[in-house]
Structures are given as C-alpha cells and as structure tokens.
Motif scaffolding. Structure first.
Motif, PDB file in Angstrom:
ATOM      1  N   THR A   1       0.843  -1.185   0.000  1.00  0.00           N
ATOM      2  CA  THR A   1       0.000   0.000   0.000  1.00  0.00           C
ATOM      3  C   THR A   1       0.881   1.239   0.000  1.00  0.00           C
ATOM      4  OG1 THR A   1      -0.064   0.152   2.410  1.00  0.00           O
ATOM      5  CG2 THR A   1      -1.714  -1.275   1.348  1.00  0.00           C
ATOM      6  N   PRO A   2       0.320   2.400  -0.337  1.00  0.00           N
ATOM      7  CA  PRO A   2       1.123   3.627  -0.262  1.00  0.00           C
ATOM      8  C   PRO A   2       1.741   3.845   1.116  1.00  0.00           C
ATOM      9  CG  PRO A   2      -0.919   4.033  -1.449  1.00  0.00           C
ATOM     10  CD  PRO A   2      -1.017   2.652  -0.895  1.00  0.00           C
TER      11      PRO A   2
ATOM     12  N   GLY B   1      -1.838   3.915  -9.266  1.00  0.00           N
ATOM     13  CA  GLY B   1      -2.247   5.312  -9.331  1.00  0.00           C
ATOM     14  C   GLY B   1      -2.203   6.028  -8.000  1.00  0.00           C
ATOM     15  N   ASP B   2      -2.379   5.282  -6.904  1.00  0.00           N
ATOM     16  CA  ASP B   2      -2.371   5.926  -5.581  1.00  0.00           C
ATOM     17  C   ASP B   2      -1.001   5.886  -4.920  1.00  0.00           C
ATOM     18  OD1 ASP B   2      -2.161   3.260  -5.028  1.00  0.00           O
ATOM     19  OD2 ASP B   2      -3.906   3.155  -3.691  1.00  0.00           O
ATOM     20  N   GLY B   3       0.021   5.416  -5.652  1.00  0.00           N
ATOM     21  CA  GLY B   3       1.367   5.386  -5.101  1.00  0.00           C
ATOM     22  C   GLY B   3       1.759   4.064  -4.479  1.00  0.00           C
ATOM     23  N   GLY B   4       0.897   3.055  -4.568  1.00  0.00           N
ATOM     24  CA  GLY B   4       1.254   1.736  -4.072  1.00  0.00           C
ATOM     25  C   GLY B   4       2.208   1.030  -5.032  1.00  0.00           C
ATOM     26  N   TRP B   5       2.771  -0.067  -4.584  1.00  0.00           N
ATOM     27  CA  TRP B   5       3.720  -0.816  -5.400  1.00  0.00           C
ATOM     28  C   TRP B   5       3.202  -2.210  -5.694  1.00  0.00           C
ATOM     29  CZ3 TRP B   5       9.477  -0.215  -3.423  1.00  0.00           C
ATOM     30  CH2 TRP B   5       9.890   1.113  -3.637  1.00  0.00           C
ATOM     31  N   THR B   6       3.443  -2.666  -6.923  1.00  0.00           N
ATOM     32  CA  THR B   6       3.281  -4.070  -7.269  1.00  0.00           C
ATOM     33  C   THR B   6       4.638  -4.570  -7.717  1.00  0.00           C
ATOM     34  OG1 THR B   6       0.968  -3.781  -7.963  1.00  0.00           O
ATOM     35  CG2 THR B   6       2.131  -5.736  -8.763  1.00  0.00           C
TER      36      THR B   6
END
Length: 385
Positions: A309-310, A357-362
C-alpha cells in the motif's frame, strides 16, 4: 558439432543479440558487430524470420526491422533516458535535411535547414527557433542520437566549438559526415508502410510470433499479463519455444510458476544480462535495497506479485533511510522523496515494479532474483552521484 561450427553458432547468436540491442549498425558505430552481421547473414535471416523480423542491408549499414504483428510491437519498459517526442521529431527533421546534404555538413547548417523546413507551408511540426538556447540544445542532442545510430559521423572533436554554438549560438558547432547507407535504412518508406498497413496474419501464427518476441524482447513474460488463450499456449509450447529462443540468442529460458524469463549467459566481453544492473551508483543501490525489502514487507499473491500500500511504501523508504542512510548520497539522506524517486525509477525501468495510481507498489516476480547485498566495508562504497 565441431568446434568450428560451435564457434560459428555462438558468433551468430552474439550478432543477433547485438542487433536486438542496436537495431542499426555500421562500421562507424560498432565495427565488430557489423563484421559479425556480415559473416552470419544466413543464420540471422533465419532467426529474424522466426520472429517476424526483417534484416535489411544497404552498403555498409545493416538494420533489424521489427515488423509489427497485427499492428502491434512488443514494448519493453520505457528507459529513463528515452527521447521525448520533440527530440524524435527533431531527429526526423535532421534526417530529412540530410537527404539534401552531399559530403559534410555543420551543425549550424543543419540548424538553418531544420528551421526552414519547419517554416515551410503544410509542415505540421512546431517551429524550431535557433535563437533559443533550449532549442539549440535539443537539436544538438538529436544530432548526437543520429550519430549513435550511424546516420551522422562526427568529424570534429573540439567540444569547445560545440559548446559555443549550443550556449551562445556562435560558430559552426560541429562537423558531420552523412552516412547515406544508414540514412536510407533509417528513412525507408517500406518500414513505415509495414507499420501503418500491417498484413493480415493467421491468428495462431501471430500468437506464436508475439509470444516468442515477448520472451526475447521483454524482461519477463508473466502469465497474469497475458490473455488466457495466450497463457495456455505458452504453457503448452514452452519447452519448444524455449529451445528456439535459446538457439537464436544463446540464452536460457527459465520457467517459473508465474511465467518465463530469458537469461543471457555472460562471456569475457559480454555481460550476463542486457541490463547493466546493479551498478555502483546511488540510485541502483537504493533500488536494490528497496526491491529486497518490498519482497519482505509486502503481501504476496498467487500470481507471484507482491503488493504494498502507499503507507507501506512510505514506511519502507523511511526504514531504509534509518538502517542504510549511512551508505546513501547527500541528496538521498536529506530527502526521502529522492530515495523513493530513485527506487521507483530504476525498478520500473527494469520491469521489476509497477506503481499504482495511488502510489502503491506491485513488485513483479522477477524481482525475487535479486537480494539485498551484504555490507563489507564500514565506509560508503557507492559512487556519490
């Protein structure tokens, strides 16, 4: 297989991988690669045919043409230093002007020609103003890119002349010789026609070519990214296709539950991977640290990805600064945003990370190949760039 034949196969594979990395080659840009291309034309043509490519040669220039399949070209992750649309437009304008050049030409002369072309009626390109320093810099960079592709061969080595023209608009700038063979290959109308008017193809044959290209051209092929029919085809034909890719490149296709990745074996004069990473740079250092820590902190999913999560991303960056800040450069130590930007930029370019788009990482499955390095020295060892 005789030792001589084996050496020939390896040389042809090296030539093919070289063309994948540098699709157009001349003796001026890479004499050794051009020599290999000439010596192994038949093997290269066969490899190109399997992937739906074409290899075209004009005089002292050769080009690997990636003909679109169904109007689509495989697209690896965009490099951080990829040219802008404006820079590409200026490259095309300079190339068009070079059609009128015989022998050598100065950068100042090319600048005047580009200005005149942009001002011509019916030309739908933003005007080029040589009196603006920023535009001169862009034209200088466009000419430098054409030199890397072999269309222009620089004949002057005085950097002061180039700097004076770029910064002050005075003097000739630099002198170039136009390689007409390379220019013809670069501006070939056949290539443009193939891109704009793709020929109809058998769907099954198209699928084979697309997936073979994905194995060769992209960092990894993940089943989760494919259409279900493509994923099933890759699973079913993976051993045979992996053999074809290995035969063309000399690499090995590693199979994982989540997909497949091509690994190129190294030699004395060629690195073991196309991407030269990690290097002794501050940005590469924090990217490697971040990839390892993200794999530990994130939530694993069945498709092999790890997601953060962000909030988790922010915590990760803060933790890296606390635990490894001693080994970072001054900019990184003073600003967590710099660490975040460095990590995201490098990992995204390598095809190891996708930012939501919300700054989280995959974090993608191939990132699991890399591990946090051990600290062997008490003083920072990363180049402070």
């Amino acid at each position: 297989m005789s030792a001589r034949t084996s050496e020939q196969v390896v040389a042809a594979q090296r030539a093919f991988v070289g063309l994948l990395a540098r699709p157009m080659v001349t003796p001026a840009t890479d004499r050794e690669l051009f020599r290999l291309v000439l010596r192994h034309q038949q093997a290269l043509a066969e490899a190109a045919r399997r992937l739906g490519y074409r290899i075209q040669r004009v005089g002292q220039a050769a080009r690997l043409i990636r003909v679109p399949v169904g109007g689509v070209v495989q697209v690896p992750p965009r490099p951080a230093d990829a040219p802008s649309r404006r820079l590409l437009a200026l490259m095309c304008l300079i190339a068009a002007c070079c059609e009128e050049v015989s022998g050598t030409v100065t950068l100042q002369r090319l600048s005047d020609m580009v200005r005149d072309v942009c001002a011509a009626p019916g030309v739908q390109v933003s005007p080029y103003d040589p009196d603006v320093k920023a535009e001169r810099r862009q034209l200088r960079d466009a000419a430098a890119m054409l030199a890397r592709w072999g269309v222009l061969n620089r004949r002057t080595s005085d950097e002061k002349m180039l700097d004076e023209w770029t910064e002050d608009g005075s003097g000739p700038g630099a002198g170039y010789e136009v390689d007409r063979d390379a220019l013809l290959l670069m501006t070939s109308p056949d290539v443009l026609a193939a891109a704009l008017n793709p020929e109809p193809a058998d769907p099954d044959a198209t699928r084979t070519v697309r997936l073979l290209r994905a194995l060769v051209e992209t960092p990894a092929v993940l089943y989760a990214d494919l259409e279900p029919s493509d994923a099933e085809a890759l699973r079913r034909h993976r051993p045979r296709w992996a053999g074809l890719v290995a035969q063309m490149t000399g690499g090995t296709v590693e199979s994982r539950q989540e997909g497949a990745v091509l690994v190129l074996a190294g030699t004395d004069d060629r690195p073991a991977t196309v991407a030269d990473w990690p290097r002794a740079r501050a940005a590469d250092w924090v990217a490697l640290l971040a990839a390892d820590q993200a794999g530990r902190d994130g939530t694993p999913h069945d498709d092999g990805t790890v997601r953060l999560t962000p909030y988790q991303v922010g915590e990760l960056i803060d933790d890296l600064l606390r635990s490894r800040g001693t080994y970072m450069n001054d900019r990184q130590r003073s600003d967590p945003a710099v660490v975040l930007d460095d990590a995201q930029r490098v990992l995204t370019e390598l095809g190891l990370l996708r930012v939501t788009g919300d700054g989280g990482w995959t974090l993608l499955p191939p990132a699991a190949r890399y591990r946090d390095p051990d600290i062997l020295f008490s003083e920072p060892t990363v180049e402070n760039r």
